[in-house]
Design a protein around this motif. Structure first.
Motif, PDB file in Angstrom:
ATOM      1  N   TYR A  35     -23.614  49.939  -0.315  1.00 52.75           N
ATOM      2  CA  TYR A  35     -24.956  49.699  -0.847  1.00 52.75           C
ATOM      3  C   TYR A  35     -25.962  49.543   0.295  1.00 52.75           C
ATOM      4  O   TYR A  35     -27.079  50.036   0.215  1.00 52.75           O
ATOM      5  CB  TYR A  35     -24.974  48.436  -1.721  1.00 52.75           C
ATOM      6  CG  TYR A  35     -24.341  48.630  -3.067  1.00 52.75           C
ATOM      7  CD1 TYR A  35     -25.089  49.095  -4.144  1.00 52.75           C
ATOM      8  CD2 TYR A  35     -22.994  48.346  -3.283  1.00 52.75           C
ATOM      9  CE1 TYR A  35     -24.519  49.274  -5.395  1.00 52.75           C
ATOM     10  CE2 TYR A  35     -22.418  48.530  -4.528  1.00 52.75           C
ATOM     11  CZ  TYR A  35     -23.181  48.992  -5.578  1.00 52.75           C
ATOM     12  OH  TYR A  35     -22.612  49.180  -6.810  1.00 52.75           O
ATOM     13  N   THR A  36     -25.532  48.862   1.356  1.00 53.96           N
ATOM     14  CA  THR A  36     -26.412  48.640   2.497  1.00 53.96           C
ATOM     15  C   THR A  36     -26.809  49.958   3.151  1.00 53.96           C
ATOM     16  O   THR A  36     -27.979  50.183   3.457  1.00 53.96           O
ATOM     17  CB  THR A  36     -25.719  47.721   3.536  1.00 53.96           C
ATOM     18  OG1 THR A  36     -25.294  46.535   2.880  1.00 53.96           O
ATOM     19  CG2 THR A  36     -26.646  47.387   4.679  1.00 53.96           C
ATOM     20  N   GLU A  37     -25.826  50.831   3.349  1.00 49.83           N
ATOM     21  CA  GLU A  37     -26.134  52.137   3.935  1.00 49.83           C
ATOM     22  C   GLU A  37     -26.990  52.971   2.985  1.00 49.83           C
ATOM     23  O   GLU A  37     -27.895  53.691   3.416  1.00 49.83           O
ATOM     24  CB  GLU A  37     -24.862  52.905   4.296  1.00 49.83           C
ATOM     25  CG  GLU A  37     -25.188  54.202   5.024  1.00 49.83           C
ATOM     26  CD  GLU A  37     -24.006  55.130   5.217  1.00 49.83           C
ATOM     27  OE1 GLU A  37     -24.219  56.192   5.837  1.00 49.83           O
ATOM     28  OE2 GLU A  37     -22.896  54.835   4.749  1.00 49.83           O
ATOM     29  N   ALA A  38     -26.732  52.880   1.682  1.00 40.76           N
ATOM     30  CA  ALA A  38     -27.534  53.617   0.701  1.00 40.76           C
ATOM     31  C   ALA A  38     -28.989  53.168   0.778  1.00 40.76           C
ATOM     32  O   ALA A  38     -29.906  53.993   0.759  1.00 40.76           O
ATOM     33  CB  ALA A  38     -26.984  53.411  -0.707  1.00 40.76           C
ATOM     34  N   GLU A  39     -29.218  51.863   0.900  1.00 38.95           N
ATOM     35  CA  GLU A  39     -30.579  51.348   1.012  1.00 38.95           C
ATOM     36  C   GLU A  39     -31.251  51.844   2.293  1.00 38.95           C
ATOM     37  O   GLU A  39     -32.406  52.287   2.271  1.00 38.95           O
ATOM     38  CB  GLU A  39     -30.571  49.818   0.990  1.00 38.95           C
ATOM     39  CG  GLU A  39     -31.954  49.219   1.059  1.00 38.95           C
ATOM     40  CD  GLU A  39     -31.945  47.700   1.020  1.00 38.95           C
ATOM     41  OE1 GLU A  39     -33.021  47.132   0.766  1.00 38.95           O
ATOM     42  OE2 GLU A  39     -30.878  47.087   1.242  1.00 38.95           O
ATOM     43  N   LYS A  40     -30.515  51.816   3.396  1.00 40.24           N
ATOM     44  CA  LYS A  40     -31.050  52.301   4.681  1.00 40.24           C
ATOM     45  C   LYS A  40     -31.400  53.786   4.588  1.00 40.24           C
ATOM     46  O   LYS A  40     -32.475  54.212   4.996  1.00 40.24           O
ATOM     47  CB  LYS A  40     -30.014  52.063   5.786  1.00 40.24           C
ATOM     48  CG  LYS A  40     -30.408  52.592   7.145  1.00 40.24           C
ATOM     49  CD  LYS A  40     -29.287  52.343   8.143  1.00 40.24           C
ATOM     50  CE  LYS A  40     -29.586  52.916   9.488  1.00 40.24           C
ATOM     51  NZ  LYS A  40     -29.192  54.299   9.645  1.00 40.24           N
ATOM     52  N   ARG A  41     -30.493  54.579   4.012  1.00 41.47           N
ATOM     53  CA  ARG A  41     -30.708  56.023   3.934  1.00 41.47           C
ATOM     54  C   ARG A  41     -31.861  56.390   3.010  1.00 41.47           C
ATOM     55  O   ARG A  41     -32.647  57.270   3.324  1.00 41.47           O
ATOM     56  CB  ARG A  41     -29.421  56.733   3.485  1.00 41.47           C
ATOM     57  CG  ARG A  41     -28.338  56.622   4.549  1.00 41.47           C
ATOM     58  CD  ARG A  41     -27.357  57.752   4.636  1.00 41.47           C
ATOM     59  NE  ARG A  41     -27.986  59.035   4.573  1.00 41.47           N
ATOM     60  CZ  ARG A  41     -27.728  59.936   3.617  1.00 41.47           C
ATOM     61  NH1 ARG A  41     -26.874  59.695   2.682  1.00 41.47           N
ATOM     62  NH2 ARG A  41     -28.331  61.098   3.630  1.00 41.47           N
ATOM     63  N   ILE A  42     -31.975  55.709   1.858  1.00 42.89           N
ATOM     64  CA  ILE A  42     -33.074  56.053   0.942  1.00 42.89           C
ATOM     65  C   ILE A  42     -34.408  55.650   1.565  1.00 42.89           C
ATOM     66  O   ILE A  42     -35.411  56.343   1.389  1.00 42.89           O
ATOM     67  CB  ILE A  42     -32.874  55.459  -0.484  1.00 42.89           C
ATOM     68  CG1 ILE A  42     -33.809  56.150  -1.485  1.00 42.89           C
ATOM     69  CG2 ILE A  42     -33.073  53.980  -0.512  1.00 42.89           C
ATOM     70  CD1 ILE A  42     -33.566  57.617  -1.706  1.00 42.89           C
ATOM     71  N   ASN A  43     -34.428  54.563   2.328  1.00 43.25           N
ATOM     72  CA  ASN A  43     -35.649  54.179   3.048  1.00 43.25           C
ATOM     73  C   ASN A  43     -36.058  55.267   4.040  1.00 43.25           C
ATOM     74  O   ASN A  43     -37.222  55.642   4.119  1.00 43.25           O
ATOM     75  CB  ASN A  43     -35.473  52.842   3.772  1.00 43.25           C
ATOM     76  CG  ASN A  43     -35.833  51.667   2.903  1.00 43.25           C
ATOM     77  OD1 ASN A  43     -36.913  51.616   2.336  1.00 43.25           O
ATOM     78  ND2 ASN A  43     -34.913  50.723   2.786  1.00 43.25           N
ATOM     79  N   GLU A  44     -35.088  55.791   4.792  1.00 43.16           N
ATOM     80  CA  GLU A  44     -35.371  56.850   5.775  1.00 43.16           C
ATOM     81  C   GLU A  44     -35.843  58.128   5.087  1.00 43.16           C
ATOM     82  O   GLU A  44     -36.813  58.748   5.519  1.00 43.16           O
ATOM     83  CB  GLU A  44     -34.115  57.145   6.604  1.00 43.16           C
ATOM     84  CG  GLU A  44     -33.715  56.036   7.543  1.00 43.16           C
ATOM     85  CD  GLU A  44     -32.331  56.251   8.147  1.00 43.16           C
ATOM     86  OE1 GLU A  44     -31.628  57.224   7.763  1.00 43.16           O
ATOM     87  OE2 GLU A  44     -31.948  55.437   9.005  1.00 43.16           O
ATOM     88  N   GLU A  45     -35.148  58.524   4.026  1.00 44.78           N
ATOM     89  CA  GLU A  45     -35.484  59.772   3.333  1.00 44.78           C
ATOM     90  C   GLU A  45     -36.854  59.689   2.660  1.00 44.78           C
ATOM     91  O   GLU A  45     -37.647  60.617   2.737  1.00 44.78           O
ATOM     92  CB  GLU A  45     -34.410  60.125   2.290  1.00 44.78           C
ATOM     93  CG  GLU A  45     -33.036  60.414   2.865  1.00 44.78           C
ATOM     94  CD  GLU A  45     -32.932  61.728   3.619  1.00 44.78           C
ATOM     95  OE1 GLU A  45     -33.886  62.528   3.634  1.00 44.78           O
ATOM     96  OE2 GLU A  45     -31.870  61.953   4.222  1.00 44.78           O
ATOM     97  N   MET A  46     -37.136  58.580   2.005  1.00 46.53           N
ATOM     98  CA  MET A  46     -38.405  58.441   1.286  1.00 46.53           C
ATOM     99  C   MET A  46     -39.585  58.280   2.237  1.00 46.53           C
ATOM    100  O   MET A  46     -40.696  58.701   1.914  1.00 46.53           O
ATOM    101  CB  MET A  46     -38.344  57.262   0.310  1.00 46.53           C
ATOM    102  CG  MET A  46     -37.384  57.493  -0.852  1.00 46.53           C
ATOM    103  SD  MET A  46     -37.632  59.039  -1.754  1.00 46.53           S
ATOM    104  CE  MET A  46     -39.226  58.774  -2.483  1.00 46.53           C
ATOM    105  N   ALA A  47     -39.366  57.700   3.410  1.00 46.92           N
ATOM    106  CA  ALA A  47     -40.444  57.551   4.395  1.00 46.92           C
ATOM    107  C   ALA A  47     -40.985  58.918   4.808  1.00 46.92           C
ATOM    108  O   ALA A  47     -42.174  59.066   5.102  1.00 46.92           O
ATOM    109  CB  ALA A  47     -39.945  56.784   5.610  1.00 46.92           C
ATOM    110  N   ALA A  48     -40.129  59.941   4.782  1.00 45.90           N
ATOM    111  CA  ALA A  48     -40.555  61.295   5.130  1.00 45.90           C
ATOM    112  C   ALA A  48     -41.390  61.936   4.015  1.00 45.90           C
ATOM    113  O   ALA A  48     -42.194  62.830   4.276  1.00 45.90           O
ATOM    114  CB  ALA A  48     -39.339  62.160   5.426  1.00 45.90           C
ATOM    115  N   TYR A  49     -41.208  61.493   2.763  1.00 45.05           N
ATOM    116  CA  TYR A  49     -41.891  62.102   1.622  1.00 45.05           C
ATOM    117  C   TYR A  49     -43.086  61.317   1.102  1.00 45.05           C
ATOM    118  O   TYR A  49     -44.005  61.892   0.550  1.00 45.05           O
ATOM    119  CB  TYR A  49     -40.898  62.289   0.457  1.00 45.05           C
ATOM    120  CG  TYR A  49     -39.839  63.320   0.725  1.00 45.05           C
ATOM    121  CD1 TYR A  49     -40.135  64.673   0.699  1.00 45.05           C
ATOM    122  CD2 TYR A  49     -38.532  62.946   1.008  1.00 45.05           C
ATOM    123  CE1 TYR A  49     -39.167  65.630   0.951  1.00 45.05           C
ATOM    124  CE2 TYR A  49     -37.550  63.891   1.258  1.00 45.05           C
ATOM    125  CZ  TYR A  49     -37.875  65.224   1.231  1.00 45.05           C
ATOM    126  OH  TYR A  49     -36.926  66.158   1.477  1.00 45.05           O
TER     127      TYR A  49
END
Length: 180
Positions: A35-49
């Motif tokens: 869950y922690t990695e999922a939160e980190k990854r969605i933050n990174e991906e959404m910051a680009a969009y």
């Protein structure tokens, strides 16, 4: 090792077709270990969009066995596939269900794409249900190793391809008429 997919709901302000701003909550899928990695990854991906601030409102494990992007498609569909096995002890058929996320333009194409994905399956199966998924985008994990770079480029190219309009498709098939 099989992938674990996490469905992340993201709330943000979106500009609609008329230029007005509207707050929306949309689900996205990320491949992660926790869950922690999922939160980190969605933050990174959404910051680009998303240029403004956004909020992650929910993260849960998604029940998808496989994810399949297809070229010239723009929506995601959830395909329920029932694998049929014969139980020799009881003499009955047993069904075990799995869910796939298939990219397509409509339900018929999602069905055809599911058949295409399952074509090399040795056992019997049926497709009892296909429904449009609310998933907006899928972000698979790639470690950055050389052999995975090509896979990432191919996945993103398939995912980003735009649907072909019906009038752009030229039919080159010729049919013979049956003679009696």
């Amino acid at each position: 090792m099989s992938a674990t997919w996490y469905e992340c709901k993201v709330k943000y302000r979106k500009t609609d077709e008329t230029g007005g701003q509207k707050v929306v909550t949309e689900p996205y899928l990320v491949d992660a270990i926790s869950y922690t990695e999922a939160e980190k990854r969605i933050n990174e991906e959404m910051a680009a969009y998303v240029s403004e601030e956004f909020k992650i409102t929910n993260i849960k494990v998604a029940n998808f066995a496989e994810i399949h992007p297809f070229e010239n498609t723009d929506r995601w569909f959830r395909s329920k596939v029932s694998l049929i096995a014969y139980d020799e002890e009881t003499g009955k058929e047993r069904k075990s269900n799995m869910y796939m996320l298939i990219q397509a333009n409509d339900v018929r194409e999602a069905y055809d794409n599911t058949i295409h994905v399952m074509k090399n399956t040795m056992g019997e199966y049926s497709i009892p249900a296909i429904s449009e998924s609310p998933i907006m985008d899928v972000f698979p994990y790639f470690s950055g190793e050389e052999e995975e770079t090509e896979m990432l480029e191919r996945f993103n190219a398939l995912k980003a391809s735009k649907p072909v309009k019906a009038e752009e498709i030229i039919d080159h098939m010729e049919f013979e008429t049956a003679e009696e």
